[in-house]
Scaffold this motif. Structure first.
Motif, PDB file in Angstrom:
ATOM      1  N   GLU A  88       0.768  -1.156  -0.050  1.00  0.00           N
ATOM      2  CA  GLU A  88       0.066   0.016   0.122  1.00  0.00           C
ATOM      3  C   GLU A  88       1.068   1.400   0.079  1.00  0.00           C
ATOM      4  O   GLU A  88       0.462   2.253  -0.739  1.00  0.00           O
ATOM      5  N   GLN A  89       1.940   1.202   0.789  1.00  0.00           N
ATOM      6  CA  GLN A  89       3.006   2.263   0.622  1.00  0.00           C
ATOM      7  C   GLN A  89       3.580   2.460  -0.567  1.00  0.00           C
ATOM      8  O   GLN A  89       3.490   3.593  -0.927  1.00  0.00           O
ATOM      9  N   GLU A  90       3.836   1.501  -1.252  1.00  0.00           N
ATOM     10  CA  GLU A  90       4.388   1.397  -2.831  1.00  0.00           C
ATOM     11  C   GLU A  90       3.378   2.165  -3.514  1.00  0.00           C
ATOM     12  O   GLU A  90       3.498   3.091  -4.472  1.00  0.00           O
ATOM     13  N   VAL A  91       2.174   1.684  -3.456  1.00  0.00           N
ATOM     14  CA  VAL A  91       0.856   2.228  -4.492  1.00  0.00           C
ATOM     15  C   VAL A  91       0.920   3.670  -4.117  1.00  0.00           C
ATOM     16  O   VAL A  91       0.831   4.626  -5.010  1.00  0.00           O
ATOM     17  N   LEU A  92       0.673   4.094  -2.913  1.00  0.00           N
ATOM     18  CA  LEU A  92       0.378   5.368  -2.505  1.00  0.00           C
ATOM     19  C   LEU A  92       1.735   6.337  -3.119  1.00  0.00           C
ATOM     20  O   LEU A  92       1.571   7.507  -3.305  1.00  0.00           O
ATOM     21  N   GLY A  93       2.810   5.701  -2.919  1.00  0.00           N
ATOM     22  CA  GLY A  93       4.037   6.578  -3.224  1.00  0.00           C
ATOM     23  C   GLY A  93       3.934   6.888  -4.825  1.00  0.00           C
ATOM     24  O   GLY A  93       4.263   8.001  -5.122  1.00  0.00           O
TER      25      GLY A  93
ATOM     26  N   ALA B  73      -3.877   4.874 -11.763  1.00  0.00           N
ATOM     27  CA  ALA B  73      -3.922   3.501 -11.274  1.00  0.00           C
ATOM     28  C   ALA B  73      -3.310   2.354 -12.575  1.00  0.00           C
ATOM     29  O   ALA B  73      -2.782   1.771 -12.185  1.00  0.00           O
ATOM     30  N   ALA B  74      -3.711   2.867 -13.856  1.00  0.00           N
ATOM     31  CA  ALA B  74      -3.049   1.860 -14.740  1.00  0.00           C
ATOM     32  C   ALA B  74      -1.421   1.972 -14.780  1.00  0.00           C
ATOM     33  O   ALA B  74      -0.967   0.885 -14.952  1.00  0.00           O
ATOM     34  N   ALA B  75      -1.033   3.135 -14.624  1.00  0.00           N
ATOM     35  CA  ALA B  75       0.685   3.301 -14.764  1.00  0.00           C
ATOM     36  C   ALA B  75       0.947   2.156 -13.396  1.00  0.00           C
ATOM     37  O   ALA B  75       2.087   1.759 -13.337  1.00  0.00           O
ATOM     38  N   VAL B  76       0.273   2.561 -12.298  1.00  0.00           N
ATOM     39  CA  VAL B  76       0.572   1.982 -10.994  1.00  0.00           C
ATOM     40  C   VAL B  76       0.584   0.604 -11.109  1.00  0.00           C
ATOM     41  O   VAL B  76       1.571  -0.270 -10.661  1.00  0.00           O
ATOM     42  N   ALA B  77      -0.313  -0.083 -11.714  1.00  0.00           N
ATOM     43  CA  ALA B  77      -0.330  -1.490 -11.990  1.00  0.00           C
ATOM     44  C   ALA B  77       0.585  -1.976 -12.868  1.00  0.00           C
ATOM     45  O   ALA B  77       1.347  -2.962 -12.690  1.00  0.00           O
TER      46      ALA B  77
ATOM     47  N   LEU C  19      -5.042  -4.287 -12.689  1.00  0.00           N
ATOM     48  CA  LEU C  19      -5.854  -2.971 -12.284  1.00  0.00           C
ATOM     49  C   LEU C  19      -6.622  -3.194 -11.303  1.00  0.00           C
ATOM     50  O   LEU C  19      -6.792  -2.257 -10.291  1.00  0.00           O
ATOM     51  N   SER C  20      -7.247  -4.115 -11.179  1.00  0.00           N
ATOM     52  CA  SER C  20      -8.316  -4.418 -10.065  1.00  0.00           C
ATOM     53  C   SER C  20      -7.481  -4.464  -8.480  1.00  0.00           C
ATOM     54  O   SER C  20      -8.142  -4.190  -7.774  1.00  0.00           O
TER      55      SER C  20
ATOM     56  N   GLN D 228      -8.524   1.386  -2.406  1.00  0.00           N
ATOM     57  CA  GLN D 228      -9.641   1.413  -1.402  1.00  0.00           C
ATOM     58  C   GLN D 228      -9.141   1.282   0.088  1.00  0.00           C
ATOM     59  O   GLN D 228      -9.497   1.722   0.979  1.00  0.00           O
ATOM     60  N   ALA D 229      -8.227   0.246   0.244  1.00  0.00           N
ATOM     61  CA  ALA D 229      -7.576  -0.265   1.717  1.00  0.00           C
ATOM     62  C   ALA D 229      -6.888   1.261   1.885  1.00  0.00           C
ATOM     63  O   ALA D 229      -6.999   1.563   3.241  1.00  0.00           O
ATOM     64  N   ILE D 230      -6.083   1.866   1.184  1.00  0.00           N
ATOM     65  CA  ILE D 230      -5.408   3.131   1.667  1.00  0.00           C
ATOM     66  C   ILE D 230      -6.387   4.055   1.980  1.00  0.00           C
ATOM     67  O   ILE D 230      -6.130   4.846   3.092  1.00  0.00           O
ATOM     68  N   LEU D 231      -7.512   4.355   1.286  1.00  0.00           N
ATOM     69  CA  LEU D 231      -8.580   5.340   1.488  1.00  0.00           C
ATOM     70  C   LEU D 231      -8.826   5.045   2.929  1.00  0.00           C
ATOM     71  O   LEU D 231      -9.526   5.880   3.757  1.00  0.00           O
ATOM     72  N   ALA D 232      -9.331   3.873   3.070  1.00  0.00           N
ATOM     73  CA  ALA D 232     -10.036   3.540   4.475  1.00  0.00           C
ATOM     74  C   ALA D 232      -9.046   3.712   5.561  1.00  0.00           C
ATOM     75  O   ALA D 232      -9.376   4.280   6.594  1.00  0.00           O
ATOM     76  N   LYS D 233      -7.854   3.241   5.471  1.00  0.00           N
ATOM     77  CA  LYS D 233      -6.621   3.385   6.712  1.00  0.00           C
ATOM     78  C   LYS D 233      -6.555   4.864   6.841  1.00  0.00           C
ATOM     79  O   LYS D 233      -6.312   5.098   7.965  1.00  0.00           O
ATOM     80  N   LEU D 234      -6.468   5.560   5.775  1.00  0.00           N
ATOM     81  CA  LEU D 234      -6.091   7.084   6.060  1.00  0.00           C
ATOM     82  C   LEU D 234      -7.572   7.860   6.460  1.00  0.00           C
ATOM     83  O   LEU D 234      -7.260   9.101   6.365  1.00  0.00           O
ATOM     84  N   GLU D 235      -8.685   7.219   6.243  1.00  0.00           N
ATOM     85  CA  GLU D 235      -9.806   7.942   6.659  1.00  0.00           C
ATOM     86  C   GLU D 235     -10.205   9.101   5.792  1.00  0.00           C
ATOM     87  O   GLU D 235     -10.443  10.200   6.071  1.00  0.00           O
ATOM     88  N   VAL D 236      -9.821   8.859   4.422  1.00  0.00           N
ATOM     89  CA  VAL D 236     -10.073   9.754   3.441  1.00  0.00           C
ATOM     90  C   VAL D 236     -11.100   9.159   2.300  1.00  0.00           C
ATOM     91  O   VAL D 236     -11.316   8.063   2.255  1.00  0.00           O
ATOM     92  N   ARG D 237     -11.718  10.197   1.524  1.00  0.00           N
ATOM     93  CA  ARG D 237     -12.759   9.691   0.696  1.00  0.00           C
ATOM     94  C   ARG D 237     -12.198   9.634  -0.874  1.00  0.00           C
ATOM     95  O   ARG D 237     -12.882   9.145  -1.754  1.00  0.00           O
ATOM     96  N   SER D 238     -11.027  10.371  -1.151  1.00  0.00           N
ATOM     97  CA  SER D 238     -10.463  10.215  -2.500  1.00  0.00           C
ATOM     98  C   SER D 238      -8.965   9.937  -2.593  1.00  0.00           C
ATOM     99  O   SER D 238      -8.204  10.222  -1.728  1.00  0.00           O
TER     100      SER D 238
END
Length: 105
Positions: A38-43, A51-55, A62-63, A70-80
């Motif tokens: 998740e840290q890698e994706v967020l970075g 998202a496509a480039a991250v994949a 991509l999924s 979605q896991a990052i958003l939940a853990k950081l308590e943000v919506r976007s």
């Protein structure tokens, strides 16, 4: 200001973010909630990748990237994704009880 590294360890594309001292502890605490992938994706999101480039960069479907986001958003308590990046950069100082940034009139 202190630098915070997010992304793939040992990868030259790791983002080195400058975090204000007053936000350093909060950002570090939030980052500790994320697993390494998740840290890698967020970075990569912080670096401006979609998202496509991250994949492609991470060798993930991509999924799977969307699931990680979605896991990052939940853990950081943000919506976007934008809010997640702003949290990492220390731009969202206060948030209301609903997780949205507090607004001042």
């Amino acid at each position: 200001m202190t630098e915070l590294s997010v992304g793939r360890p040992g990868n030259p594309e790791v983002a080195h973010l400058r975090v204000r001292p007053e936000e350093q502890g909060r950002v570090a605490q939030l980052m500790q909630q994320l697993i390494p992938r998740e840290q890698e994706v967020l970075g990569l999101l912080v670096d401006g990748h979609r998202a496509a480039a991250v994949a492609e960069l991470c060798g993930m479907s991509l999924s799977s990237v969307h699931d990680r986001i979605q896991a990052i958003l939940a853990k950081l308590e943000v919506r976007s994704q934008l809010e997640a990046v702003a949290v990492v950069l220390g731009l969202l100082n206060g948030r209301g009880s609903d997780g949205a940034p507090e607004r001042t009139a």
